[in-house]
Design a protein around this motif. Structure first.
Motif, PDB file in Angstrom:
ATOM      1  N   HIS A 410       0.827  -1.314  -0.034  1.00  0.00           N
ATOM      2  CA  HIS A 410      -0.104   0.131  -0.011  1.00  0.00           C
ATOM      3  C   HIS A 410       0.781   1.357  -0.071  1.00  0.00           C
ATOM      4  O   HIS A 410       0.431   2.250   0.400  1.00  0.00           O
ATOM      5  N   ASP A 451       0.999   6.074   2.695  1.00  0.00           N
ATOM      6  CA  ASP A 451       0.087   4.984   2.606  1.00  0.00           C
ATOM      7  C   ASP A 451      -1.105   5.267   1.798  1.00  0.00           C
ATOM      8  O   ASP A 451      -2.057   6.016   2.317  1.00  0.00           O
ATOM      9  N   ASP A 531       4.717   8.888   8.200  1.00  0.00           N
ATOM     10  CA  ASP A 531       4.675   8.575   6.803  1.00  0.00           C
ATOM     11  C   ASP A 531       6.072   7.991   6.552  1.00  0.00           C
ATOM     12  O   ASP A 531       6.512   7.067   5.801  1.00  0.00           O
ATOM     13  N   PHE A 534       6.647   4.461   7.849  1.00  0.00           N
ATOM     14  CA  PHE A 534       5.973   3.546   6.870  1.00  0.00           C
ATOM     15  C   PHE A 534       6.695   3.530   5.656  1.00  0.00           C
ATOM     16  O   PHE A 534       6.728   2.159   5.243  1.00  0.00           O
ATOM     17  N   GLU A 582       1.582  -5.344   9.479  1.00  0.00           N
ATOM     18  CA  GLU A 582       1.776  -3.851   9.298  1.00  0.00           C
ATOM     19  C   GLU A 582       2.861  -3.169  10.042  1.00  0.00           C
ATOM     20  O   GLU A 582       3.944  -3.657  10.560  1.00  0.00           O
TER      21      GLU A 582
END
Length: 616
Positions: A410, A451, A531, A534, A582
């Motif tokens: 993602h 994401d 972010d 991620f 995740e």
């Protein structure tokens, strides 16, 4: 071959045609000498079709055959909130057609006829073309047509299709506030780096734009608007009030009768116009209610402003957010340019002037014509006709938010960054994960988060018939392209063969308010550390995934599965579990990375495995 090009303002209430020749713009009148033509169609029961002022007057005979506000139906679904709310106000019948698109039906020649909004717009454009050719005494096939800045891609495509069916080659779809600014700049000596705000409040739509004049171009800094906010909504506020009075005091429901709705709408529109110069308007209703042959309803300016206050304030809110998005204070706005018939309303002028600290507003002599004049200027710039020589002034719009694709984990793969000038183009090269992948699907998103699940989904692009190849050895290039008309096209191209797929995606500023855009940018700024974390997590997760797929591919190709059965099971289980991990499991992924390298690297080196990814 005739290259003369005209400008057309295809309006919700009125349409207007203009042409630039021999150093000046001129409005092309209709057959009655009118400078604007009502966007009104009447289908006579016997078969004739009328457009304009005559159509409005003829509709008294059969109100359900008089069609108007077609522009507001373009590109919408029948179950669209606006259409459902508006059903009570229209005297004509709107129903659901193919793919839930609205169709307008009426009786003609003793049978029921259905027309789509596109077909109705074509009829209006055909009549405008006829007027232009009569005035210019020559065939006219080329035009620039204006649209609300907040028209989405479907609405723009339907406008283009309607114009094509009417016999036009559309040189450009020009946003209405940009057209108004172009007309203003042409008629005034505007210096470089001049910043203007255009407040365009017409019959069917509201747009606001902030533009900066540079040496040889006009750059759009930000745009706001609402395609469901216009003068007709002000009429509906009065109409709602009249319906309420008739129900409450006269026990009469006028919404049940098409002829009553038509008559009352006309009276409400006239009252609104009268209140632009008077403190009170009187609505007289004759012969509608049997027990009350004559009804008089007084409408004061104060009551009108009270009923429409929310709509007036909404335009100021949109304007305020537009300034914030452009990062410009109201003090830096040098000109406030008004266009659109609804800007004649004193309360709107008062609110605008107060917002800008008492600034003098710049009003066109006729706000109904300035958009068509701007379109004519743009048409001249794009024309090859020798009679339309004009100094070039390029209009530069920008992408409000980044556009990209959903990739592994993602992660947002940005193809076109925000604030990129339009037209814009960007791409992403995708490599296959497995040998037997013969198709690929990619989702398209808009936003600034790393994401994609926190961005806005726009559409999907699918390509099949791909050439089989080892993992990581076949590339598909996904391309995004925004053209001058603001239409986004997504394209997929396989590099090993001539395999191409293309789709148009529902995207324009019309899908996003400036408030939403601002909030998207704030969310990205506030979550920058999240972010970045991620992004790093997806990077290592992607490497582990690619490594495992290539390792398993080599085991299979070299028939080593039995020899390394326990390693194969570890790889397959890890690959499966990896899909569900995740960012909060980052430590677990790093531990799997170390375990994978310890178990698999010696085997890969011993057997000289192919297509293994390089070490991170």
């Amino acid at each position: 071959m005739n290259d003369l090009a005209i400008g057309i303002d295809l309006g919700t209430t009125n349409s207007c045609i203009s042409v630039y020749t021999k150093g000046r713009t001129r409005i092309l009148e209709n057959e009655r000498g009118g400078r604007v033509t009502p966007s009104f169609i009447y289908f006579q029961p016997q078969g004739s079709i009328f457009v304009g002022e005559h159509a409005k007057s003829m509709s008294v005979q059969k109100p359900e055959n008089g069609i108007y506000e077609v522009k507001r139906l373009l590109g919408r679904q029948f179950d669209d909130t606006y259409i459902q709310i508006s059903l009570q106000f229209f005297p004509f019948v709107i129903s659901s057609g193919v793919s839930n698109r609205p169709v307008i039906s009426f009786e003609q020649n003793n049978r029921t006829i259905e027309k789509t909004p596109q077909e109705l717009c074509t009829i209006i454009l055909q009549r405008l073309k006829k007027y232009a050719e009569a005035k210019l005494n020559q065939t006219v096939n080329k035009a620039v047509i204006t649209v609300p800045a907040y028209f989405n891609v479907t609405q723009r495509e339907v406008t283009l299709a309607a114009a094509k069916d009417a016999g036009f080659t559309v040189l450009k779809l020009l946003n209405e506030p940009t057209a108004a600014a172009l007309a203003y700049y042409f008629n005034n000596n505007i210096t470089e780096n001049h910043i203007s705000l255009v407040y365009d409040f017409g019959g069917g739509t509201f747009d606001v734009a902030i533009l900066q004049k540079k040496i040889d171009n006009v750059e759009v800094l930000s745009v706001g608007g609402d395609t469901q906010l216009g003068g007709h909504d002000l009429d509906n506020c009065i109409l709602d009030y009249i319906f309420e009075v008739l129900r409450k005091h006269y026990n009469y429901d006028a919404t049940m009768y098409p002829d009553d709705k038509r008559r009352l709408r006309i009276k409400c529109e006239e009252a609104k116009k009268e209140l632009s110069w008077a403190n009170e308007a009187v609505i007289t209703i004759n012969g509608m209610v049997a027990e009350h042959p004559r009804i008089i309803i007084k409408l004061t300016k104060t009551l009108f402003e009270e009923k429409t206050d929310k709509l007036f304030k909404k335009t100021i809110d949109i304007l305020h957010n537009c300034l914030a998005d452009a990062k410009i204070s109201r003090e830096l706005i040098q000109e406030v340019i008004l266009c659109g018939g609804s800007t004649r309303i004193p309360k709107i002028q008062e609110m605008l002037s107060d917002y800008f600290g008492g600034k003098q507003l710049n009003k066109f002599v006729n706000p109904d014509e300035c958009v068509a004049e701007g379109a004519a200027l743009q048409a001249a710039m794009l024309s090859t006709s020798k009679t339309q020589n004009i100094e070039q002034l390029h209009m530069v719009d920008v992408v409000p938010l980044s556009l990209g694709f959903d990739s592994f984990g993602h992660a947002m793969q940005i193809a076109i960054h925000r604030n990129t000038k339009i037209p814009a183009k960007g791409f992403w090269r995708y490599v296959n994960k497995n040998e037997d992948d013969t198709s690929s699907t990619v989702r398209i998103y808009e936003g600034e988060r790393t994401d994609t699940r926190k961005n806005r989904y726009l559409g999907i692009l699918f390509i099949d018939g791909l050439t089989p190849a080892p993992p990581g050895q076949r590339h598909v290039t996904f391309i995004l392209n925004i053209d001058n008309n603001g239409i986004l096209t997504a394209r997929a191209e396989e590099e090993l063969s001539n395999n191409v797929r293309e789709v148009k995606v529902n995207y324009t500023r019309g899908d996003r308010s400036e408030f939403e855009i601002k909030n998207s940018l704030l969310a990205a700024a506030e979550n920058q550390k999240i972010d970045e974390k991620f992004k790093n997590f997806v990077k290592i997760k992607k490497y582990v995934n690619q490594y495992l797929r290539s390792f398993l591919y080599n085991l299979h190709k070299r028939n080593l599965g039995e020899e390394y059965q326990s390693i194969q099971i570890f790889c397959e289980e890890t690959k499966y579990n990896l899909d569900y991990m995740e960012v909060d499991q980052e430590k677990r992924v790093k531990d799997l990375y170390k375990e994978m390298k310890m178990k698999c690297d010696p085997i890969a080196e011993q057997h000289n495995f192919d297509y293994m990814p390089k070490n991170e």
